[in-house]
Scaffold this motif. Structure first.
Motif, PDB file in Angstrom:
ATOM      1  N   VAL A   1       2.855 -13.824  -0.746  1.00 40.09           N
ATOM      2  CA  VAL A   1       2.999 -12.472  -1.407  1.00 40.09           C
ATOM      3  C   VAL A   1       3.022 -12.636  -2.943  1.00 40.09           C
ATOM      4  O   VAL A   1       3.847 -13.698  -3.371  1.00 40.09           O
ATOM      5  CB  VAL A   1       4.412 -11.857  -1.146  1.00 40.09           C
ATOM      6  CG1 VAL A   1       4.678 -10.691  -2.015  1.00 40.09           C
ATOM      7  CG2 VAL A   1       4.247 -11.561   0.618  1.00 40.09           C
ATOM      8  N   THR A   2       2.396 -11.934  -3.581  1.00 39.11           N
ATOM      9  CA  THR A   2       1.997 -12.107  -4.892  1.00 39.11           C
ATOM     10  C   THR A   2       3.163 -11.494  -5.757  1.00 39.11           C
ATOM     11  O   THR A   2       3.490 -10.263  -5.480  1.00 39.11           O
ATOM     12  CB  THR A   2       0.804 -11.465  -5.385  1.00 39.11           C
ATOM     13  OG1 THR A   2      -0.297 -12.321  -4.752  1.00 39.11           O
ATOM     14  CG2 THR A   2       0.588 -12.091  -6.909  1.00 39.11           C
ATOM     15  N   GLY A   3       3.673 -12.195  -6.865  1.00 40.07           N
ATOM     16  CA  GLY A   3       4.432 -11.325  -7.725  1.00 40.07           C
ATOM     17  C   GLY A   3       5.767 -10.873  -7.449  1.00 40.07           C
ATOM     18  O   GLY A   3       6.389  -9.735  -7.519  1.00 40.07           O
ATOM     19  N   GLY A   4       6.527 -11.767  -6.377  1.00 34.00           N
ATOM     20  CA  GLY A   4       7.717 -11.474  -5.764  1.00 34.00           C
ATOM     21  C   GLY A   4       7.660 -10.576  -4.484  1.00 34.00           C
ATOM     22  O   GLY A   4       6.548 -10.479  -3.954  1.00 34.00           O
TER      23      GLY A   4
ATOM     24  N   ALA B   1       5.031  -3.477   2.642  1.00 35.27           N
ATOM     25  CA  ALA B   1       5.801  -3.217   1.208  1.00 35.27           C
ATOM     26  C   ALA B   1       4.727  -3.186   0.326  1.00 35.27           C
ATOM     27  O   ALA B   1       3.518  -3.610   0.195  1.00 35.27           O
ATOM     28  CB  ALA B   1       6.327  -4.601   1.063  1.00 35.27           C
ATOM     29  N   ILE B   2       5.392  -2.373  -0.751  1.00 33.83           N
ATOM     30  CA  ILE B   2       4.451  -2.314  -2.068  1.00 33.83           C
ATOM     31  C   ILE B   2       5.269  -3.127  -3.219  1.00 33.83           C
ATOM     32  O   ILE B   2       6.491  -2.973  -3.211  1.00 33.83           O
ATOM     33  CB  ILE B   2       4.410  -0.844  -2.480  1.00 33.83           C
ATOM     34  CG1 ILE B   2       3.416  -0.246  -1.679  1.00 33.83           C
ATOM     35  CG2 ILE B   2       3.654  -0.756  -4.086  1.00 33.83           C
ATOM     36  CD1 ILE B   2       2.083  -0.439  -1.514  1.00 33.83           C
ATOM     37  N   SER B   3       4.796  -4.031  -3.852  1.00 33.36           N
ATOM     38  CA  SER B   3       5.352  -5.186  -4.745  1.00 33.36           C
ATOM     39  C   SER B   3       4.876  -4.880  -6.246  1.00 33.36           C
ATOM     40  O   SER B   3       3.675  -4.566  -6.334  1.00 33.36           O
ATOM     41  CB  SER B   3       5.382  -6.386  -4.410  1.00 33.36           C
ATOM     42  OG  SER B   3       5.810  -6.766  -2.993  1.00 33.36           O
TER      43      SER B   3
ATOM     44  N   TYR C   1      -0.025  -4.319  -2.042  1.00 34.64           N
ATOM     45  CA  TYR C   1       0.487  -4.038  -0.827  1.00 34.64           C
ATOM     46  C   TYR C   1       0.425  -5.217   0.220  1.00 34.64           C
ATOM     47  O   TYR C   1      -0.686  -5.849   0.368  1.00 34.64           O
ATOM     48  CB  TYR C   1      -0.322  -2.989  -0.264  1.00 34.64           C
ATOM     49  CG  TYR C   1      -0.477  -2.631   1.153  1.00 34.64           C
ATOM     50  CD1 TYR C   1       0.853  -2.441   1.985  1.00 34.64           C
ATOM     51  CD2 TYR C   1      -1.424  -2.552   1.971  1.00 34.64           C
ATOM     52  CE1 TYR C   1       0.847  -2.095   3.125  1.00 34.64           C
ATOM     53  CE2 TYR C   1      -1.307  -2.049   3.435  1.00 34.64           C
ATOM     54  CZ  TYR C   1       0.005  -1.881   3.980  1.00 34.64           C
ATOM     55  OH  TYR C   1      -0.221  -1.784   5.287  1.00 34.64           O
ATOM     56  N   SER C   2       1.450  -5.418   0.814  1.00 34.96           N
ATOM     57  CA  SER C   2       1.454  -6.905   1.840  1.00 34.96           C
ATOM     58  C   SER C   2       2.019  -6.193   3.064  1.00 34.96           C
ATOM     59  O   SER C   2       3.013  -5.389   3.150  1.00 34.96           O
ATOM     60  CB  SER C   2       2.375  -7.836   1.032  1.00 34.96           C
ATOM     61  OG  SER C   2       3.654  -7.395   1.091  1.00 34.96           O
TER      62      SER C   2
END
Length: 387
Positions: free
Chosen positions: A68-71, A87-89, A100-101
């Protein structure tokens, strides 16, 4: 600090609290705690990774969740059909890109895409429907002036902002502020689509911390949220810009328009529902009543019937402050409001907190666990049936 009560055999077996112990440059997750893929995870947004905890709440360490990018985020949503976590990070270091992951049931990244948004918004929550993830692109944005201790100003050039922030050693909490020139939009991204597949719909300026639930009704996408008229415009210490109301956004995907409907006049936050109905049509929702100033919760728990358009208010007594109440069904096949609401309630007169259990259908008392001290007002918690 994470607080927990273990329940078993009809009694409270223990209460404990533990600090989440960050390593390196991480900031400690302080917003949510939930169970997924056999792990207990403490969550925070805006760049720091989740931390794994033991069932006794001791810190194991950072949990990268694959790639997952950026936390990560404070508010992932589990699809009850698949058990996957959506999730949206976001992170100010990502500029106008958010991610979006989808995590599978083993905690690995199955799907991840970048989404381009207008600027660098604070995206506290998202929503899930049968075919879409719902993205909020709203006018609370990263503000370099808040970081540097200067008067707030809107986000300008992202590259200049990042460079200046990396050179300063003075950090202030919540470096985000209201940007009156920023457009407010709701995005619908197909679950297995690419970032370019998102479709945007303009709405009146507002801010949303929390979604109740969302679902599809023909070509409409229905999204129930707690809506704030604005946020961090004059008060930067917390959500204190006036009352917030349970509001329905109905996105007409055929006409390209959004309708708004306010359900009632109670100021509230921390909406919860029966999460077996995530991405499905729901009837009931629950929330914590907020005192008129909009800065803290009061002593009321609310139950909304969004079909009948009615609200029940349960007052727990003067001098008490409720936290978020989560729903636990009586059985896997129980009806939507057959279950328990549980949440911490602080009594200012005694200086101690209880874990209160209410009947979800009536809001009547079921049980109370008297704790040895105060559980300070926090954010989010969840029931973990096997922890």
């Amino acid at each position: 600090m994470v607080h927990g009560v273990r329940l078993g055999d009809g009694r409270a077996q223990w209460y404990r609290n533990r600090w989440v112990r960050p390593v390196g440059d991480d900031f400690a997750p302080n917003t949510n705690v939930l169970a997924h893929a056999g792990r207990t995870l403490a969550l925070v947004e805006a760049g720091s990774p989740p931390y794994e905890l033991t069932d006794d709440l001791d810190t194991v360490g950072p949990c990268a969740l694959g790639t997952v990018t950026g936390g990560y985020t404070a508010h992932p949503h589990e699809d009850p059909d698949t058990g996957e976590l959506h999730a949206i990070s976001y992170s100010w270091t990502r500029g106008n890109l958010v991610d979006y992951s989808v995590l599978d049931t083993a905690g690995r990244v199955r799907h991840q895409v970048e989404i381009e948004v207008t600027g660098s918004p604070m995206i506290h929550d998202c929503a899930l429907t049968e075919h879409y993830v719902v993205v909020y692109d709203l006018p609370v944005t990263f503000d370099l002036g808040m970081v540097a201790g200067e008067p707030p100003r809107p986000l300008q050039a992202t590259d200049r902002l990042i460079d200046a922030t990396l050179r300063t050693r003075t950090y202030r909490p919540l470096p985000y502020s209201w940007d009156a020139d920023y457009p407010a939009r709701i995005g619908l991204l197909p679950r297995d689509g690419a970032g370019a597949d998102v479709r945007w719909f303009e709405i009146d300026q507002c801010y949303v911390f929390h979604t109740l639930n969302a679902y599809e009704d023909g070509t409409d996408v229905v999204i129930d949220v707690v809506r704030h008229d604005r946020m961090f415009a004059t008060d930067f210490t917390g959500p204190n810009e006036g009352p917030a109301y349970l509001t329905r956004f109905t996105v007409n995907t055929a006409a390209g328009k959004v309708r708004e409907h306010r359900f009632d006049e109670h100021s509230q936050e921390f909406p919860r529902y029966d999460e077996r109905l995530t991405a499905r049509r729901h009837r009931f929702g629950y929330a914590a009543g907020v005192v008129a100033e909009g800065v803290r919760t009061g002593d009321s728990v609310l139950k909304h019937d969004v079909v009948a358009g009615t609200t029940i208010e349960r007052r727990l007594g003067a001098g008490r402050e409720v936290s978020e109440f989560c729903f636990v069904p009586d059985a896997p096949d129980a009806a939507e409001d057959e279950g328990i609401l549980m949440g911490y309630v602080f009594d200012r007169d005694t200086g101690r907190s209880d874990l209160r259990l209410l009947d979800a259908a009536t809001l009547d008392d079921v049980a109370a666990i008297h704790l040895p001290g105060r559980v300070p007002a926090g954010f989010h918690g969840n029931w973990a049936p096997t922890a």
